[in-house]
Design an enzyme around this catalytic site. Structure first.
Site, short mmCIF file in Angstrom:
data_model
loop_
_atom_site.label_atom_id
_atom_site.label_comp_id
_atom_site.label_asym_id
_atom_site.label_seq_id
_atom_site.Cartn_x
_atom_site.Cartn_y
_atom_site.Cartn_z
CD GLU A 172 -2.64 1.01 2.54
OE1 GLU A 172 -3.52 1.66 2.75
OE2 GLU A 172 -2.64 -0.16 3.41
CE LYS A 200 -7.49 1.38 3.09
NZ LYS A 200 -6.02 1.88 4.04
CB CYS A 213 -5.00 -2.11 3.74
SG CYS A 213 -4.43 -2.62 5.26
#
Length: 564
Positions: A44, A118, A154
């Site tokens: 990330e 994200k 994530c």
């Protein structure tokens, strides 16, 4: 039959050093190419480092990161690597409101061919992404050699529903890039989650994680892959930069296992996390050595040993600062430790300085005890300033919780390696380190991310690093005659149990009494913890290793009258 080889590259990124991060991507992509991989995946926010906090709000930073992705794509193509699909994280911009986004981009044939933002922005514990980023809305799938790859970042896989659920049935593999900090016991939770998601999307899950230290966070790597049966088909070692390869065949339910690193002892995990946190803090802030007070006690002994593992014993500069109350045994233990570590030891008795202060201010009781600690703090900081060394604070979590330290005294320093380690755990880790030494583990040879130069420090021939007497003797600050920690605190075995319930599980007074703890102990611990919040706000950074560390994890008001 459709097959693809994916290289999971867990690397140690540097926040803000975009050029250095680009070079790391290039270097690891070259290795992956030589191995025959078609897809190369990084953690990330690869190009920016993670977490970037409010750097994301700076337009010049976002522009530099945006340009870096394009430049990197061009560099890859120029080096003959353009045919690979290189997956990196960076920061993007939501043009509808000019807010930053946590972004994944895919580089191929000299350009950015796909992007994913994200969706779920964590806003708990150490995470504060909701106030910084805006959320993505779309999923992303690319096809490589007939294998359909879906993406997540994530937190997206930690939340039910959302982009991961939307991919079910449409992909052959789910690739998630992560900046997941280490904490004790977390690896099993990650695996269980990945198995659950693999079954939900009917595809293997590849979990690529960051490694390295960033301020008070430590990332353990430990990247892995599971197939839809729940089997681990690849696992990277913890605390090292490396590439782990995964071969995906979308015609098979059971995927072929590749490299699977062995599990390591929980004590070794925690110890290695502390060392890696210190080593990276030093490297990334350009420190080559450390200084600290060596009292002969267990806390300073463990911190000094961690420092020797982080930067080599020759770069550890201890200062023994005995007072009129220091025992000969403590002085001997400090000298023995320094000799075993190959560290330097400067003897600076503080009684003359203490007497000089007393001639002027005449303090008694706790003020006189704190004066000794503050004299020691001045000497440590003077050594730090004069020699350009990182000053280490040696307090543990039990002391930090109860305020059993002197502000501007033993609390001074730039980094605190064991601030998230309870006292009983300090003893446990010290015994583990000696046991590891007895088995022949060299200082500087721990499984942690390597520094720019090799670190070597020979162990003593008997394999003991920390003097046994430092571990076994009763802990004492030695600031008054016959002083012991138990004069001011409950015994550590009991104290640490209460602290774990009060701090990590947020049990109030009624809960603690229902847990079976003695009422007097509960009231004492609660009073000490609550009244020490102002001290903790001023304590140095140190690595988070438990589920709830002081600092980002636990934010309570300093002025607080609630006592239940």
């Amino acid at each position: 039959m459709s097959q693809v080889q994916i290289a999971m590259c867990q690397i140690d990124t540097w926040v803000g050093d975009i050029t250095r991060n680009q070079q790391s991507v290039l270097a690891y992509t070259r290795q992956a190419y030589e191995h025959g991989a078609q897809v190369v995946a990084f953690p990330e926010m690869t190009l920016t480092g993670y977490p970037i906090e409010d750097l994301a709000l700076r337009a010049t930073f976002r522009h530099a990161a945006y340009e870096a992705a394009n430049v990197l794509a061009t560099q890859l193509a120029r080096e003959g690597l353009g045919q690979l699909y290189v997956v990196v994280g960076t920061v993007g911009t939501d043009h509808s409101n000019d807010k930053p986004r946590n972004r994944l981009v895919v580089l191929h044939e000299g350009r950015v061919i796909a992007g994913y933002d994200k969706h779920f922005l964590p806003n708990y514990g150490v995470f504060d992404e909701y106030r910084i980023f805006s959320s993505g809305e779309k999923t992303c799938i690319i096809s490589v050699q007939g294998v359909r790859i879906g993406f997540a970042i994530c937190e997206d896989i930690w939340q039910d529903g959302g982009p991961v659920a939307q991919l079910a049935g449409d992909i052959d593999v789910l690739l998630t890039i992560n900046g997941s900090p280490f904490e004790e016991g977390k690896s099993s939770a990650r695996k269980a989650l990945a198995v659950q998601r693999a079954q939900e999307v009917h595809a293997p899950v590849l979990y690529v994680n960051q490694v390295g230290g960033q301020d008070d966070l430590v990332f353990d790597g430990a990247s892995f892959a599971v197939d839809t049966t729940g089997s681990v088909i690849a696992k990277a070692p913890s605390f090292v930069e490396c590439i782990t390869y995964v071969d995906i065949d979308n015609t098979k339910l059971h995927q072929q296992a590749t490299t699977i690193a062995s599990e390591i002892d929980p004590d070794q995990e925690t110890y290695s996390a502390c060392v890696l946190g210190l080593r990276d803090y030093m490297r990334k802030n350009k420190f080559t050595g450390v200084t600290l007070g060596l009292s002969g006690g267990i806390d300073s002994a463990l911190v000094a040993t961690m420092a020797a593992d982080a930067c080599g014993g020759a770069n550890v500069h201890g200062i023994a600062m005995p007072s009129q109350y220091s025992s000969d045994g403590s002085k001997d233990d400090a000298a023995e430790l320094a000799q075993r570590l190959g560290a330097t030891l400067d003897m600076q008795p503080i009684e003359p300085l203490f007497n000089a202060f007393q001639d002027q201010i005449h303090v008694q009781g706790i003020a006189a005890e704190n004066l000794q600690a503050r004299i020691r703090g001045v000497l440590v900081m003077a050594k730090s300033n004069s020699d350009g060394l990182l000053a280490l604070a040696t307090g543990n979590k039990s002391e930090l919780a109860c305020g059993y330290s002197t502000i501007y005294g033993d609390a001074v320093g730039g980094y605190a390696p064991i601030k998230d380690i309870l006292k009983t755990r300090v003893w446990q880790l010290a015994r583990w380190r000696n046991a590891a030494a007895a088995e022949g583990l060299r200082l500087g040879a721990l499984p942690i991310a390597g520094s720019d130069e090799e670190i070597v420090s020979d162990l003593p021939s008997d394999g003991i690093v920390i003097p046994v007497s430092s571990i076994e003797k009763a802990p004492s600050a030695e600031l008054r005659p016959r002083q012991k920690d138990s004069d001011s605190l409950p015994e550590y075995a009991m104290l640490d149990r209460v602290l774990a319930a009060y701090i990590e599980h947020a049990h109030g007074r009624a809960d603690l009494l229902a847990d079976g703890f003695d009422e007097r102990v509960v009231d004492t611990v609660m009073r000490l913890v609550d009244s020490a919040e102002w001290k903790r706000r001023q304590y140095p950074l140190g690595p988070k290793v438990t589920a709830l560390a002081f600092g980002r994890d636990r934010r309570l008001p300093v002025t607080n009258s609630f006592r239940e």
